[in-house]
Write a protein that holds these residues in place. Structure first.
Motif, short mmCIF file in Angstrom:
data_model
loop_
_atom_site.label_atom_id
_atom_site.label_comp_id
_atom_site.label_asym_id
_atom_site.label_seq_id
_atom_site.Cartn_x
_atom_site.Cartn_y
_atom_site.Cartn_z
N VAL A 93 0.84 -1.21 0.00
CA VAL A 93 0.00 0.00 0.00
C VAL A 93 0.87 1.25 0.00
O VAL A 93 0.58 2.23 -0.72
CB VAL A 93 -0.98 0.01 1.20
N ILE A 94 1.94 1.24 0.77
CA ILE A 94 2.85 2.40 0.80
C ILE A 94 3.55 2.57 -0.55
O ILE A 94 3.63 3.67 -1.10
CB ILE A 94 3.88 2.27 1.94
N LYS A 95 4.04 1.47 -1.12
CA LYS A 95 4.69 1.53 -2.44
C LYS A 95 3.71 2.01 -3.50
O LYS A 95 4.04 2.85 -4.35
CB LYS A 95 5.21 0.14 -2.84
N MET A 96 2.49 1.46 -3.46
CA MET A 96 1.45 1.86 -4.40
C MET A 96 1.14 3.35 -4.28
O MET A 96 1.04 4.06 -5.29
CB MET A 96 0.18 1.04 -4.11
N SER A 97 1.03 3.82 -3.05
CA SER A 97 0.70 5.23 -2.81
C SER A 97 1.80 6.13 -3.34
O SER A 97 1.52 7.20 -3.92
CB SER A 97 0.49 5.46 -1.31
N ARG A 98 3.05 5.72 -3.17
CA ARG A 98 4.17 6.53 -3.66
C ARG A 98 4.13 6.64 -5.20
O ARG A 98 4.33 7.72 -5.76
CB ARG A 98 5.50 5.93 -3.20
N GLU A 116 -2.84 -2.84 -12.80
CA GLU A 116 -2.12 -4.09 -12.56
C GLU A 116 -0.62 -3.88 -12.38
O GLU A 116 0.07 -4.75 -11.84
CB GLU A 116 -2.38 -5.08 -13.69
N SER A 117 -0.12 -2.73 -12.82
CA SER A 117 1.32 -2.45 -12.65
C SER A 117 1.64 -1.99 -11.22
O SER A 117 2.81 -1.91 -10.84
CB SER A 117 1.76 -1.37 -13.65
N LEU A 118 0.61 -1.68 -10.43
CA LEU A 118 0.82 -1.20 -9.07
C LEU A 118 1.13 -2.37 -8.12
O LEU A 118 0.58 -3.46 -8.29
CB LEU A 118 -0.43 -0.46 -8.58
N PRO A 119 1.99 -2.15 -7.12
CA PRO A 119 2.31 -3.21 -6.15
C PRO A 119 1.06 -3.72 -5.43
O PRO A 119 0.23 -2.92 -4.98
CB PRO A 119 3.26 -2.51 -5.17
N VAL A 121 -1.50 -5.18 -6.63
CA VAL A 121 -2.74 -5.12 -7.42
C VAL A 121 -2.67 -6.14 -8.55
O VAL A 121 -1.84 -6.02 -9.46
CB VAL A 121 -2.97 -3.71 -8.01
N GLY A 122 -3.53 -7.14 -8.49
CA GLY A 122 -3.60 -8.15 -9.54
C GLY A 122 -4.82 -7.90 -10.41
O GLY A 122 -5.51 -6.90 -10.28
N ARG A 123 -5.09 -8.84 -11.28
CA ARG A 123 -6.20 -8.71 -12.23
C ARG A 123 -7.54 -8.57 -11.51
O ARG A 123 -8.37 -7.75 -11.87
CB ARG A 123 -6.22 -9.92 -13.16
N LYS A 124 -7.74 -9.39 -10.46
CA LYS A 124 -9.01 -9.35 -9.74
C LYS A 124 -9.24 -7.98 -9.11
O LYS A 124 -10.31 -7.39 -9.24
CB LYS A 124 -9.03 -10.43 -8.67
N THR A 125 -8.22 -7.46 -8.41
CA THR A 125 -8.34 -6.14 -7.78
C THR A 125 -8.62 -5.06 -8.81
O THR A 125 -9.50 -4.21 -8.62
CB THR A 125 -7.05 -5.81 -7.00
N ALA A 126 -7.87 -5.10 -9.92
CA ALA A 126 -8.08 -4.11 -10.98
C ALA A 126 -9.51 -4.18 -11.51
O ALA A 126 -10.16 -3.14 -11.70
CB ALA A 126 -7.08 -4.36 -12.11
N ASN A 127 -10.02 -5.39 -11.72
CA ASN A 127 -11.38 -5.55 -12.24
C ASN A 127 -12.44 -5.03 -11.28
O ASN A 127 -13.43 -4.43 -11.69
CB ASN A 127 -11.65 -7.02 -12.57
#
Length: 215
Positions: A93-98, A116-119, A121-127
């Motif tokens: 979450v911290i890496k993603m936020s940065r 999907e390129s975010l730490p 975050v996979g396909r399911k989360t993106a969808n």
């Protein structure tokens, strides 16, 4: 493996789902695209109820990527330590936020590839994010949908990608927007893993499941 149901039967199934719940909602609490993204990322191998409990106070003080960075990894851990895999999730979450702050101006991108390129975050989360926030008719296949799809014959597949494709190929277009919510909720509360509530199921006459629990 159960046989894939025909188009007309699937249409009838989703007509019934729609009649029972015209506007199904996801159960993760959020206030914007960023809090939705974080909540979904935290929900992996955790219950929505558990995530909502952990994020209730968190999102009051960290509802943007910059505020999350200001809170820091240890501060985030204090809020989410009741959730499974919390240390790894906090790092992501911290890496993603940065990345969101540095590369996207603090905004959550609306493309699947970018998400999907975010730490973490996979396909399911993106969808899920694309469907719930931007109303894209994407299909986020979780354990409930995978089980229901294969049991019922609505969406048969050996893995989540195959089930996702089966949903897109076999469910009529007008039901695609809400399809994954109807299936998640049905799988969570009716078509349960151990003891499905077949006797009260509104599609029991159409379902292909041979071991129906009709007690």
């Amino acid at each position: 493996m159960v046989q894939q149901l025909d188009y007309q039967t699937i249409r009838e199934i989703f007509t019934r789902f729609q009649a029972a719940e015209p506007e199904p909602k996801g159960e993760l609490e959020h206030t914007n695209a960023y809090t939705l993204l974080v909540a979904v990322a935290l929900s992996a191998q955790a219950t929505d109820k558990g995530v909502n409990k952990a994020t209730k106070e968190l999102f009051k003080i960290a509802d943007t990527p910059q505020k999350m960075l200001d809170l820091g990894e240890e501060g985030l851990i204090e809020h989410i330590k009741t959730i499974g895999l919390y240390r790894n999730k906090a790092k992501n979450v911290i890496k993603m936020s940065r990345i969101l702050v540095e590369d996207y101006g603090g905004e959550v991108p609306s493309s699947r590839a970018a998400l999907e390129s975010l730490p973490g975050v996979g396909r399911k989360t993106a969808n899920v994010v694309l469907n719930m926030w931007w109303h894209v008719p994407t299909q986020a296949v979780d354990t409930h949908i995978f089980r229901f799809g294969n049991r019922s014959g609505v969406a048969v597949g050996k893995d989540v990608v195959a089930v996702e494709r089966a949903i897109e190929d076999n469910i009529p277009a007008e039901f695609q927007q809400h399809a994954h919510h109807w299936m998640i909720l049905h799988g969570r509360y009716v078509c349960k893993a151990r003891k499905p509530l077949c006797s009260t199921c509104l599609i029991r006459d159409l379902c292909m499941y041979e071991e129906k629990n009709l007690d």
